[in-house]
Design a protein around this motif. Structure first.
Motif, PDB file in Angstrom:
ATOM      1  N   ALA A  14      13.239  73.609 100.158  1.00 13.63           N
ATOM      2  CA  ALA A  14      13.430  72.903 100.166  1.00 13.63           C
ATOM      3  C   ALA A  14      14.506  71.941 101.582  1.00 13.63           C
ATOM      4  O   ALA A  14      16.053  73.485 100.905  1.00 13.63           O
ATOM      5  N   THR A  15      14.887  70.987 102.108  1.00 10.96           N
ATOM      6  CA  THR A  15      16.368  71.162 103.331  1.00 10.96           C
ATOM      7  C   THR A  15      16.540  69.342 103.203  1.00 10.96           C
ATOM      8  O   THR A  15      16.192  68.727 102.584  1.00 10.96           O
ATOM      9  N   ALA A  16      17.884  69.613 102.933  1.00 11.66           N
ATOM     10  CA  ALA A  16      18.611  68.288 103.282  1.00 11.66           C
ATOM     11  C   ALA A  16      19.723  67.791 104.690  1.00 11.66           C
ATOM     12  O   ALA A  16      19.912  68.699 105.221  1.00 11.66           O
ATOM     13  N   GLU A  17      20.087  66.383 104.613  1.00 12.32           N
ATOM     14  CA  GLU A  17      21.424  66.589 105.158  1.00 12.32           C
ATOM     15  C   GLU A  17      22.397  66.287 104.444  1.00 12.32           C
ATOM     16  O   GLU A  17      23.023  65.040 103.793  1.00 12.32           O
ATOM     17  N   ALA A  18      23.337  67.360 105.313  1.00 12.15           N
ATOM     18  CA  ALA A  18      24.777  67.269 103.979  1.00 12.15           C
ATOM     19  C   ALA A  18      25.544  66.263 104.764  1.00 12.15           C
ATOM     20  O   ALA A  18      26.390  66.172 105.189  1.00 12.15           O
ATOM     21  N   GLY A  19      25.300  66.285 106.312  1.00  9.36           N
ATOM     22  CA  GLY A  19      25.985  65.471 106.993  1.00  9.36           C
ATOM     23  C   GLY A  19      27.647  66.509 107.115  1.00  9.36           C
ATOM     24  O   GLY A  19      28.999  66.051 107.775  1.00  9.36           O
ATOM     25  N   VAL A  43      24.413  67.426  97.237  1.00 11.98           N
ATOM     26  CA  VAL A  43      22.964  67.839  97.941  1.00 11.98           C
ATOM     27  C   VAL A  43      22.048  68.497  97.324  1.00 11.98           C
ATOM     28  O   VAL A  43      20.889  68.360  97.541  1.00 11.98           O
ATOM     29  N   LEU A  44      22.977  69.631  96.466  1.00  9.62           N
ATOM     30  CA  LEU A  44      22.077  70.832  96.356  1.00  9.62           C
ATOM     31  C   LEU A  44      20.847  70.164  95.338  1.00  9.62           C
ATOM     32  O   LEU A  44      20.265  70.949  94.726  1.00  9.62           O
ATOM     33  N   ASP A  45      21.857  69.672  94.284  1.00  9.11           N
ATOM     34  CA  ASP A  45      21.261  69.244  92.691  1.00  9.11           C
ATOM     35  C   ASP A  45      19.973  68.793  93.090  1.00  9.11           C
ATOM     36  O   ASP A  45      19.177  68.909  92.089  1.00  9.11           O
ATOM     37  N   GLU A  46      19.898  67.333  94.297  1.00  7.61           N
ATOM     38  CA  GLU A  46      18.719  66.838  94.611  1.00  7.61           C
ATOM     39  C   GLU A  46      18.023  67.586  95.059  1.00  7.61           C
ATOM     40  O   GLU A  46      16.797  67.311  95.251  1.00  7.61           O
ATOM     41  N   THR A  47      18.627  68.193  96.498  1.00  8.46           N
ATOM     42  CA  THR A  47      17.642  69.062  96.689  1.00  8.46           C
ATOM     43  C   THR A  47      16.619  70.232  96.011  1.00  8.46           C
ATOM     44  O   THR A  47      15.338  70.668  96.645  1.00  8.46           O
ATOM     45  N   ALA A  48      17.063  70.277  94.644  1.00  8.57           N
ATOM     46  CA  ALA A  48      16.336  71.285  93.927  1.00  8.57           C
ATOM     47  C   ALA A  48      15.043  70.375  93.412  1.00  8.57           C
ATOM     48  O   ALA A  48      14.423  71.360  92.726  1.00  8.57           O
ATOM     49  N   THR A  49      15.339  69.064  93.309  1.00  7.58           N
ATOM     50  CA  THR A  49      13.823  68.362  92.811  1.00  7.58           C
ATOM     51  C   THR A  49      12.333  68.386  93.771  1.00  7.58           C
ATOM     52  O   THR A  49      12.152  67.523  93.264  1.00  7.58           O
ATOM     53  N   ARG A  50      13.214  68.765  95.004  1.00 11.36           N
ATOM     54  CA  ARG A  50      11.622  68.817  95.576  1.00 11.36           C
ATOM     55  C   ARG A  50      11.291  70.071  96.459  1.00 11.36           C
ATOM     56  O   ARG A  50      10.769  69.991  97.573  1.00 11.36           O
ATOM     57  N   MET A  51      11.703  70.587  95.377  1.00  7.84           N
ATOM     58  CA  MET A  51      10.885  72.579  96.390  1.00  7.84           C
ATOM     59  C   MET A  51      10.104  72.821  96.116  1.00  7.84           C
ATOM     60  O   MET A  51       8.850  71.921  96.148  1.00  7.84           O
ATOM     61  N   ALA A  52       8.944  72.813  97.277  1.00  6.55           N
ATOM     62  CA  ALA A  52       7.561  73.310  97.870  1.00  6.55           C
ATOM     63  C   ALA A  52       7.639  74.400  98.657  1.00  6.55           C
ATOM     64  O   ALA A  52       8.518  75.168  98.997  1.00  6.55           O
ATOM     65  N   GLU A  53       6.401  75.087  98.944  1.00  6.68           N
ATOM     66  CA  GLU A  53       6.020  76.191  99.459  1.00  6.68           C
ATOM     67  C   GLU A  53       5.871  75.918 100.657  1.00  6.68           C
ATOM     68  O   GLU A  53       5.757  76.914 101.574  1.00  6.68           O
ATOM     69  N   THR A  54       5.338  74.994 101.371  1.00  8.25           N
ATOM     70  CA  THR A  54       5.339  74.437 102.748  1.00  8.25           C
ATOM     71  C   THR A  54       5.943  73.256 103.564  1.00  8.25           C
ATOM     72  O   THR A  54       6.180  72.107 102.806  1.00  8.25           O
ATOM     73  N   PRO A  55       5.876  73.084 103.900  1.00  8.21           N
ATOM     74  CA  PRO A  55       5.253  73.106 105.700  1.00  8.21           C
ATOM     75  C   PRO A  55       7.078  74.598 106.235  1.00  8.21           C
ATOM     76  O   PRO A  55       8.164  74.268 106.102  1.00  8.21           O
ATOM     77  N   TRP A  56       6.653  75.975 106.477  1.00 11.46           N
ATOM     78  CA  TRP A  56       8.133  76.073 106.737  1.00 11.46           C
ATOM     79  C   TRP A  56       8.691  76.268 107.894  1.00 11.46           C
ATOM     80  O   TRP A  56       9.510  76.757 108.405  1.00 11.46           O
ATOM     81  N   ILE A  57       8.047  75.134 109.032  1.00 11.60           N
ATOM     82  CA  ILE A  57       9.218  74.535 109.994  1.00 11.60           C
ATOM     83  C   ILE A  57      10.152  73.718 109.746  1.00 11.60           C
ATOM     84  O   ILE A  57      11.281  73.877 109.775  1.00 11.60           O
ATOM     85  N   GLU A  58      10.252  73.678 108.332  1.00 10.04           N
ATOM     86  CA  GLU A  58      11.631  72.829 108.090  1.00 10.04           C
ATOM     87  C   GLU A  58      13.202  73.423 107.562  1.00 10.04           C
ATOM     88  O   GLU A  58      14.047  73.418 107.926  1.00 10.04           O
ATOM     89  N   PRO A  59      12.685  75.084 106.829  1.00 10.45           N
ATOM     90  CA  PRO A  59      13.543  75.543 107.004  1.00 10.45           C
ATOM     91  C   PRO A  59      14.283  76.449 108.258  1.00 10.45           C
ATOM     92  O   PRO A  59      15.227  76.043 108.698  1.00 10.45           O
TER      93      PRO A  59
END
Lengths: 411, 411
Positions: free
Chosen positions: A26-31, A137-153
């Motif tokens: 998952a990706t996030a906006e850490a600013g 941020v990383l704690d929250e991100t870890a709750t949204r993990m998915a296998e796709t779409p690869w364009i996000e990373p």
């Protein structure tokens, strides 16, 4: 940072890479630096995932590179954290502490050891990176993990890149489908003889860490190590490969396993495509150039000559000007310091021979050559006539765009 | 070739160099490439003039460089012919014949042997040079020989130069006035570790050829070999010194002669000033930068690190953007491949410490640093903290002007 126009060499579309069993993200906006875009990537690997990597040989490597170098011998990976906007390089003990804190936050979020966390940072050099920004941020991100779409990373790790870089391969080994997915970033501070800026490759192939490491290092030589945008080598170059082993196959535990060759070739294709994407997004690039050198005394000598040509600002500005200026190619051959006999030199642009036996070719056709130089993909070949050594280096032209981008990057 | 604006770093006025006894010259318009400007220089030396020289180490050296290399061991000179507009490089056997014919025409015009004629050509590479153009021209030029003004030969040898380059020294040795006059050209394809593009120095000092050669090579190291504009090394780099011996002094026949030191220092000053002129006329230059490296493990190591910084397009574009981007300096130190300890590094712009002990300096003052970067002459110092090695490399910034000049040079 100002937004720069998308490279004219950007792909028309992006591949829709499949899920790779054992890999979620998952990706996030850490600013960290940018606004209104993702700048952090968290990737999780299932237990049993092995890791391999090639890191910058810069004497001033970043804190994240040092961290990866320490963890690679373990050969095991459970997580990857990548941020853009700050390279955490040349940040002294602050940088080291920042890396440790990030790894601790990520290890806690993923429930693993910090020695199984890999880190990469890209962006401005010399500014301290405040790792506390990652905490929530990383704690929250870890709750949204998915296998796709690869364009996000691929998007989250961009800096001056004007397009995301993805490549994948699906191969069949003994009737079983095996996947290799890769992403990369980078468009400036790119030079061969090291790894690239940042690239991450994952596969579900069961493969021993040492075999993966050997294959990665081997195919890095003809992909990321064979490109140059501006001859400047990053403090942060990182190429990491992760193999989850989820494909239903016996693991490759030796390079003598015939499947190592098949898997290695597919890996090579993915690395090569990503490397070419980096060149095609070279800062200010309008043309992609493949510089081939043949007939050198050795492959190493051919590589050094090809690199001298590909790094030459005069060759690169001539190409930007669509000028088949072989005189500058001769200059670059001459300055490389490698064995060369001026009077045996031949130079071709595409299939057009412009010089032979150390002077302008008798049948030189200025009109045809000028027409060829207007293309977006150019092949430049130098034949030295001395031996069997050959090498290719991939680069782009040098334009006003490069100056514009780099004259105001930090501010 | 399009006319380019005069470098903002051009000198406000040019020195009015005095006559040097035993040296006469004239210039002419041979129409080799340019219109309405002189492009040929013929210089004559009285009998007894000795010569010394430093030539490019390019593996693809020009026909004129090969000619000088063959004649230098003779140590005697009666004439010098320089043309601009065509480098006569990479021109095969045609180039060799062209050089022989030029030397024959000049030897006949001056009444000497071809082995006493020195030649240099500068301009586009790869185009055959028609030496028959010199036939009538050199004969006529030989009838107009004069001892001044020195700005004329400096002008005749220019290519993309935006100002003529002259420097002179008048020193007194044992109560006798001795003169050293020098001219140079060059603003692109300039890199150290070789000689410069073209530079010619004359003196009336009586000095043995081998002593002159040693002094020239020594002081070339810290002048022309310590500059870089674009990391590209010419096929035609030529530095020649001629000593007519007309000053009423006993000749210097040994380096142990205390006068060799005095004369050498004055020679060094002239070479250095000319080299700096070349940097200040670097293609597209708006700032002159002195890159100092200290505390390296050796002088050689310091030089290689200073060159890596001075050649880095990212450092040079940051300077053009008036950005004290020390991160890019760190990058360049890291890529040089020389011993460096990131955590001991300190970096100064002028007297302003921007980084210390491998991170941003505690007292870093962004406002003061930004103000400093607006200057035209910048000093950048890297302290490695490892040993006593030190070196300085002189360069300029990398701007849109460089791209403009080199994107359309040949056409």
């Amino acid at each position: 940072m100002a937004a720069h126009p998308v490279s004219p060499l950007a792909p028309k579309s992006y591949p829709d890479l499949p899920a790779v069993a054992g890999v979620r993200f998952a990706t996030a906006e850490a600013g960290i630096k940018y606004k209104n875009r993702t700048d952090v990537l968290l990737m999780a690997f299932d237990e049993g995932t092995v890791a391999a990597g090639v890191l910058t040989r810069s004497k001033c490597s970043s804190a994240a590179v040092d961290w990866c170098r320490a963890n690679l011998p373990g050969g095991l990976a459970r997580g990857l954290v990548v941020n853009s906007g700050n390279a955490n390089a040349f940040t002294g003990t602050k940088g080291k502490k920042s890396v440790e804190m990030t790894a601790e936050i990520a290890a806690k979020a993923l429930g693993c050891s910090t020695s199984e966390i890999f880190l990469a940072s890209t962006g401005v050099i010399g500014e301290p990176l405040d790792a506390s920004k990652f905490a929530g941020v990383l704690d929250e991100t870890a709750t949204r993990m998915a296998e796709t779409p690869w364009i996000e990373p691929a998007k989250a790790i961009m800096t001056t890149d004007t397009f995301p870089k993805l490549s994948g391969a699906v191969l069949e080994i003994d009737g079983v489908e095996v996947k290799i997915n890769g992403i990369a970033k980078g468009s400036g501070m790119i030079a061969p003889d090291m790894a690239t800026m940042l690239s991450f490759v994952v596969t579900d192939m069961p493969v021993a860490a040492d075999v993966l490491q050997t294959l990665l290092a081997r195919h890095n030589q003809t992909s990321f190590n064979a490109i140059t945008v501006d001859s400047d080598t990053s403090t942060s170059d990182t190429l990491l490969a992760f193999a989850t082993g989820k494909a239903a196959l016996e693991p490759i535990t030796s390079l003598d396993d015939p499947r190592a060759e098949i898997f290695g070739q597919a890996l090579s294709d993915v690395l090569f495509e990503l490397a070419i994407h980096v060149v095609r997004d070279g800062e200010g690039a309008t043309k992609q150039v493949s510089v081939h050198v043949e007939g050198a005394v050795s492959d190493e000598s051919a590589f050094r000559i090809a690199k001298a040509i590909a790094d030459s600002p005069l060759v690169k500005t001539a190409i930007a000007g669509e000028d088949a200026n072989w005189g500058r190619v001769v200059m670059a051959v001459g300055k490389a310091g490698e064995p060369a006999d001026r009077d045996k030199l031949a130079i071709r642009f595409g299939d057009l021979v412009v010089a032979r036996d150390g002077e302008r070719a008798a049948g030189y056709d200025e009109t045809a050559t000028s027409a060829y130089m207007k293309g977006q993909e150019l092949e430049l070949t130098v034949s030295l006539g001395l031996g069997e050594g050959r090498a290719t280096v991939y680069t782009c032209d040098l334009t006003h765009g490069y100056i514009t981008i780099n004259g105001d990057y930090r501010s």
